[in-house]
Enzyme design. Structure first.
Site, PDB file in Angstrom:
ATOM      1  N   ALA A 108      26.942  -1.213  36.453  1.00 45.99           N
ATOM      2  CA  ALA A 108      25.816  -1.475  35.558  1.00 45.99           C
ATOM      3  C   ALA A 108      24.879  -2.523  36.155  1.00 45.99           C
ATOM      4  CB  ALA A 108      26.331  -1.939  34.195  1.00 45.99           C
ATOM      5  N   SER A 137      27.105   0.506  30.729  1.00 47.07           N
ATOM      6  CA  SER A 137      28.289   0.508  29.875  1.00 47.07           C
ATOM      7  C   SER A 137      29.346  -0.436  30.435  1.00 47.07           C
ATOM      8  CB  SER A 137      28.874   1.923  29.745  1.00 47.07           C
ATOM      9  OG  SER A 137      29.411   2.375  30.972  1.00 47.07           O
ATOM     10  N   HIS A 182      28.574   1.822  35.173  1.00 44.60           N
ATOM     11  CA  HIS A 182      29.662   1.261  34.363  1.00 44.60           C
ATOM     12  C   HIS A 182      30.219   0.022  35.047  1.00 44.60           C
ATOM     13  CE1 HIS A 182      32.894   1.185  31.431  1.00 44.60           C
ATOM     14  NE2 HIS A 182      33.748   0.999  32.431  1.00 44.60           N
ATOM     15  N   SER A 183      30.414  -1.051  34.265  1.00 41.21           N
ATOM     16  CA  SER A 183      31.007  -2.294  34.730  1.00 41.21           C
ATOM     17  C   SER A 183      30.184  -2.860  35.902  1.00 41.21           C
ATOM     18  CB  SER A 183      32.473  -2.057  35.111  1.00 41.21           C
ATOM     19  OG  SER A 183      33.183  -3.251  35.219  1.00 41.21           O
ATOM     20  N   MET A 184      30.781  -3.092  37.073  1.00 38.97           N
ATOM     21  CA  MET A 184      30.003  -3.575  38.218  1.00 38.97           C
ATOM     22  C   MET A 184      28.821  -2.653  38.492  1.00 38.97           C
ATOM     23  SD  MET A 184      31.084  -4.006  42.256  1.00 38.97           S
ATOM     24  CE  MET A 184      30.753  -2.300  42.704  1.00 38.97           C
TER      25      MET A 184
END
Length: 252
Positions: free
Chosen positions: A99, A123, A95-97
């Site tokens: 990803a 995501s 998720h975020s970083m």
């Protein structure tokens, strides 16, 4: 050295027994996040799935260690840890970083020919090729807190806890340094298909920049848009979990 099923290390955390599991889910936390965020995922998917949550330096029980502020170096170190796991059909979830870090780690494992994921689920993140020249890392503490409020990813009560902030802000700044200085190497793609999840009101990830993940795989790319902001994964936890289960079942 081989890391047996059920074992934990500084980097690899397992919260529940998964003896006899037929697939593995490796979870990559967001900037400022920790392995503990994925404890509920482990509780729901174990023992059929070996849920591995990564613990980066600079947080929770690793708080005394300096953050790794180069995302490529962080991917190198994580790839080395994951290469030592007992082989098993695997899905990465970041998720975020996390990803982008999962993407770079997957690339390294594919190149090494060991323990690469069969599927990458990302995501809350724009594609690696959609980097911007941002400097959130250079803001003062109040500027960092303003960004957290904008993303709505931290309980407001945490902003009032000076002790917690004293520990959390250097870690957050280090993670922002890693992701903001990261630059995708043009043409770099992975063989694994990529499933993209995003929120329709995520202030940091326009839909077009989420769709751009398609150029980073030689396989299929799918996009699912949820109602919500950057942390839609908490608001739609059951639906996100079902998405992960779908991809895990496909690789068993």
């Amino acid at each position: 050295m081989r890391i047996d099923d059920g074992a934990t290390t500084d980097w690899v955390r397992r919260f529940h027994d998964a003896t006899g599991s037929t697939a593995r889910l490796v979870c990559f936390p967001f900037a400022g996040g920790s392995a503990g965020f994925f404890h509920p995922v482990s509780a729901r998917l174990s023992p059929a799935t070996d849920v591995v949550a990564l613990q980066y330096p600079g947080r929770q029980d690793r708080w005394r260690e300096p953050c790794v502020t180069d995302l490529g170096e962080l991917a190198d170190r994580i790839a080395g840890e994951l290469a030592a796991l007992t082989p098993k059909p695997t899905v990465f979830f970041g998720h975020s970083m996390g990803a982008v870090l999962a993407f770079e780690t997957a690339y390294r494992l594919e190149q090494a020919g060991t323990n690469a994921p069969a599927t990458l689920v990302v995501s809350g993140a724009r594609a690696p090729s959609a980097a911007r020249d941002e400097h959130i890392r250079d803001r003062d503490d109040e500027g960092l807190l303003a960004e957290l409020r904008r993303l709505d990813g931290t309980d407001a009560a945490a902003f009032e806890d000076e002790g917690l902030l004293e520990l959390a802000l250097p870690t957050l700044r280090g993670d922002y340094t890693a992701i903001e200085t990261y630059r995708w190497e043009p043409g770099r793609r992975i063989a694994a298909p990529i499933a993209v999840l995003t929120g329709d009101r995520d202030p940091g990830t326009p839909i077009a920049e989420a769709e751009a993940w398609r150029i980073h795989t030689e396989g299929a790319s799918t996009l699912r848009v949820f109602d919500g902001g950057h942390f839609f994964v908490t608001d739609h936890a059951e639906e996100v979990l079902a998405e992960l289960v779908k991809h895990l079942d496909a690789v068993r």
